[in-house]
Design a protein around this motif. Structure first.
Motif, mmCIF file in Angstrom:
data_model
loop_
_atom_site.group_PDB
_atom_site.id
_atom_site.type_symbol
_atom_site.label_atom_id
_atom_site.label_comp_id
_atom_site.label_asym_id
_atom_site.label_seq_id
_atom_site.Cartn_x
_atom_site.Cartn_y
_atom_site.Cartn_z
ATOM 1 N N VAL A 163 27.761 14.731 -23.381
ATOM 2 C CA VAL A 163 26.722 15.756 -23.501
ATOM 3 C C VAL A 163 25.348 15.086 -23.482
ATOM 4 O O VAL A 163 24.421 15.523 -22.784
ATOM 5 N N THR A 182 20.782 6.512 -29.953
ATOM 6 C CA THR A 182 22.094 5.948 -29.635
ATOM 7 C C THR A 182 22.469 4.865 -30.632
ATOM 8 O O THR A 182 21.588 4.198 -31.184
ATOM 9 N N GLY A 183 23.769 4.703 -30.822
ATOM 10 C CA GLY A 183 24.248 3.594 -31.644
ATOM 11 C C GLY A 183 24.390 2.328 -30.817
ATOM 12 O O GLY A 183 24.820 1.294 -31.333
ATOM 13 N N ARG A 184 24.049 2.425 -29.517
ATOM 14 C CA ARG A 184 24.253 1.284 -28.615
ATOM 15 C C ARG A 184 22.961 0.931 -27.878
ATOM 16 O O ARG A 184 22.933 0.868 -26.649
ATOM 17 N N ARG A 203 20.551 5.203 -33.686
ATOM 18 C CA ARG A 203 21.070 6.421 -34.337
ATOM 19 C C ARG A 203 21.223 6.241 -35.852
ATOM 20 O O ARG A 203 21.214 7.221 -36.596
ATOM 21 N N CYS A 247 24.979 21.248 -30.995
ATOM 22 C CA CYS A 247 26.174 21.531 -30.199
ATOM 23 C C CYS A 247 27.369 20.683 -30.582
ATOM 24 O O CYS A 247 28.432 20.850 -29.991
ATOM 25 N N ALA A 272 24.927 25.981 -29.712
ATOM 26 C CA ALA A 272 25.487 26.131 -28.360
ATOM 27 C C ALA A 272 27.005 26.193 -28.453
ATOM 28 O O ALA A 272 27.618 25.345 -29.096
ATOM 29 N N SER A 274 30.149 26.517 -25.796
ATOM 30 C CA SER A 274 30.570 26.610 -24.390
ATOM 31 C C SER A 274 31.868 27.404 -24.241
ATOM 32 O O SER A 274 32.084 28.065 -23.222
HETATM 33 N N1 LIG Z 1 29.504 23.320 -28.744
HETATM 34 C C1 LIG Z 1 30.220 23.110 -27.668
HETATM 35 O O1 LIG Z 1 30.584 24.020 -26.927
HETATM 36 C C2 LIG Z 1 30.545 21.686 -27.326
HETATM 37 C C3 LIG Z 1 30.835 21.319 -26.002
HETATM 38 C C4 LIG Z 1 31.022 19.970 -25.701
HETATM 39 C C5 LIG Z 1 31.001 19.030 -26.740
HETATM 40 N N2 LIG Z 1 30.772 19.447 -28.006
HETATM 41 C C6 LIG Z 1 30.731 18.486 -29.115
HETATM 42 O O2 LIG Z 1 29.634 17.603 -28.879
HETATM 43 C C7 LIG Z 1 29.963 16.319 -29.355
HETATM 44 C C8 LIG Z 1 29.810 15.306 -28.229
HETATM 45 O O3 LIG Z 1 30.762 15.570 -27.199
HETATM 46 P P1 LIG Z 1 30.869 14.586 -25.949
HETATM 47 O O4 LIG Z 1 31.889 15.170 -25.052
HETATM 48 O O5 LIG Z 1 29.518 14.254 -25.463
HETATM 49 O O6 LIG Z 1 31.505 13.304 -26.693
HETATM 50 P P2 LIG Z 1 31.293 11.751 -26.352
HETATM 51 O O7 LIG Z 1 31.202 11.542 -24.899
HETATM 52 O O8 LIG Z 1 32.336 11.048 -27.136
HETATM 53 O O9 LIG Z 1 29.862 11.434 -27.004
HETATM 54 C C9 LIG Z 1 29.635 11.471 -28.383
HETATM 55 C C10 LIG Z 1 28.572 10.455 -28.715
HETATM 56 O O10 LIG Z 1 28.122 10.687 -30.050
HETATM 57 C C11 LIG Z 1 27.683 9.467 -30.619
HETATM 58 N N3 LIG Z 1 28.376 9.292 -31.888
HETATM 59 C C12 LIG Z 1 29.660 8.944 -32.096
HETATM 60 N N4 LIG Z 1 29.945 8.858 -33.403
HETATM 61 C C13 LIG Z 1 28.797 9.177 -34.060
HETATM 62 C C14 LIG Z 1 28.417 9.251 -35.434
HETATM 63 N N5 LIG Z 1 29.294 8.982 -36.402
HETATM 64 N N6 LIG Z 1 27.153 9.592 -35.739
HETATM 65 C C15 LIG Z 1 26.248 9.877 -34.767
HETATM 66 N N7 LIG Z 1 26.544 9.809 -33.441
HETATM 67 C C16 LIG Z 1 27.799 9.469 -33.092
HETATM 68 C C17 LIG Z 1 28.020 8.365 -29.590
HETATM 69 O O11 LIG Z 1 26.868 8.153 -28.787
HETATM 70 P P3 LIG Z 1 25.928 6.847 -28.929
HETATM 71 O O12 LIG Z 1 26.838 5.672 -28.823
HETATM 72 O O13 LIG Z 1 24.943 6.983 -27.840
HETATM 73 O O14 LIG Z 1 25.307 6.955 -30.318
HETATM 74 C C18 LIG Z 1 29.070 9.022 -28.716
HETATM 75 O O15 LIG Z 1 29.122 8.468 -27.438
HETATM 76 C C19 LIG Z 1 31.370 16.408 -29.929
HETATM 77 O O16 LIG Z 1 31.290 16.660 -31.310
HETATM 78 C C20 LIG Z 1 31.954 17.601 -29.206
HETATM 79 O O17 LIG Z 1 33.008 18.201 -29.923
HETATM 80 C C21 LIG Z 1 30.550 20.747 -28.319
#
Ligand SMILES: NC(=O)c1ccc[n+]([C@@H]2O[C@H](COP(=O)([O-])OP(=O)(O)OC[C@H]3O[C@@H](n4cnc5c(N)ncnc54)[C@H](OP(=O)(O)O)[C@@H]3O)[C@@H](O)[C@H]2O)c1
Length: 332
Positions: A163, A182-184, A203, A247, A272, A274
């Protein structure tokens, strides 16, 4: 057909050949549109579904995970769709209570289907998937709330994730000054600047300690995938009249905040979703994605895996070790 299957609550996911009739009926409400699945994609929620047989995501068993599908219609009982149409489906219960996209065939409900936009190949639509669609819903929410490129910096958390990567790219493309959290920072700094981030923050500055209810005003808008302490600190750092689109819950489901940012700074917190997005919003978001996303940047953020890879991949995405977006080539 070949599919990833979680047979029962808590069961390990497995990839196997199944008779189509054995699986495409009987779970939840059966759909009336049949598809050859071309691609699915990998989302955080799919990691939660596969890792440990559900973790609260899966609602029916046996079930095929995968919350996204890009596929070709082979048969439709609904007049809106005909054999040969290429369609996109994000959410609407698939991969949670209805069979999802980690399979070579699918039977889905017609109402949440969107026609594949002309500007996008099936691979690129899958690369966007639920994450891209959600990022666009959040961007539209900020704009609908009046956040403009003149309002000030816009923050995106989880920026190197799915996202987050799409949100950074979309906002930068629209002319916002984007700050990526970001954590990275070391590992993915160049990647995020390449997507259009003007600045980066660690982050941990947002996630590790809950600060005061009102902090220095920094953000005109924010898209947050983390929740918990991160979101509470973001709310405390919003400029007067700013808007946050929440989201995700990558840090946690809690929100340790107070009414202060709302009543003293007029902050708006919007959510948000989806999965249950109405058809009009689906169409609006997909039209906007097709019109404005920089396809080269999308390709840069995309990795492709095969059907069997979806099982070990769960651990990686839940550990935050994947970058950008991941296509699942179900025929590989
Ligand atoms: N509301 C909706 O309809 C909807 C739709 C899609 C996704 N989502 C939610 O949005 C989130 C992200 O989804 P995604 O598909 O983008 O997942 P993703 O590709 O795994 O990305 C999540 C990112 O969050 C960061 N992160 C991980 N652990 C964390 C922590 N403990 N504290 C703060 N940041 C952390 C990391 O980014 P960095 O390494 O850059 O920090 C990680 O790459 C999930 O919770 C997912 O369930 C919701």
């Amino acid at each position: 057909m070949r599919a990833v299957i979680v047979a029962a609550k808590g069961a390990e996911a497995e990839v196997r050949e199944v008779m189509e009739d054995e699986l495409l009926v009987g779970v939840g409400e059966s759909g009336t549109v049949e598809l050859d699945v071309l691609y699915s994609s990998y989302n955080y929620k799919d990691g939660m579904a596969i890792n440990g047989g559900g973790r609260g995501i899966l609602q029916s068993f046996p079930i095929i995970p995968g919350i996204d599908i890009v596929g070709t219609v082979t048969r439709s009982e609904d007049p809106k769709w005909s054999a040969g149409d290429t369609v996109v489906l994000n959410g609407d219960g698939i991969g949670e209570s209805l069979h999802g996209g980690f399979a070579t065939r699918a039977r889905v409900r017609p109402d949440a289907l969107v026609e594949l936009p002309e500007a996008l190949s099936p691979e690129r639509a899958a690369a966007l998937g639920t994450a891209g669609f959600t990022a666009m819903i959040s961007v539209l929410q900020l704009e609908d709330a009046g956040v403009t490129t003149e309002s000030g910096d816009v923050l995106v958390t989880g920026a190197a994730g799915g996202v987050g990567s799409v949100a950074v790219s979309l906002l930068a493309g629209r002319g916002y000054r984007v700050v990526a959290s970001t954590g990275r920072v070391e590992e993915e700094g160049d990647y995020l600047r390449g997507l259009g981030a003007a600045d980066l923050i660690d982050r941990h500055d947002l996630s590790d300690e809950l600060g005061k209810p009102l902090q220095s005003e920094r953000w005109a808008g924010a898209i947050d995938v983390a929740g918990s302490t991160t979101l509470a600190n973001i709310l405390a750092q919003m400029r007067y009249g700013g808007t946050v689109s929440a989201c995700g819950l990558a840090q946690g489901m809690d929100l340790p905040t107070s009414v202060t940012p709302f009543i003293l700074r007029g902050v708006t917190l919007t959510g948000a979703n989806s999965v249950n997005a109405p058809r009009t919003l689906r169409q609006r978001a997909w039209d906007a994605l097709a019109a404005e996303l920089d396809l080269e940047k999308l390709d840069e953020m995309t990795t492709t895996i095969g059907l069997a890879d979806t099982i070990p991949y769960a651990e990686l995405i839940l550990a935050g070790r994947t970058r950008g977006r991941t296509i699942v080539d179900v025929n590989r």
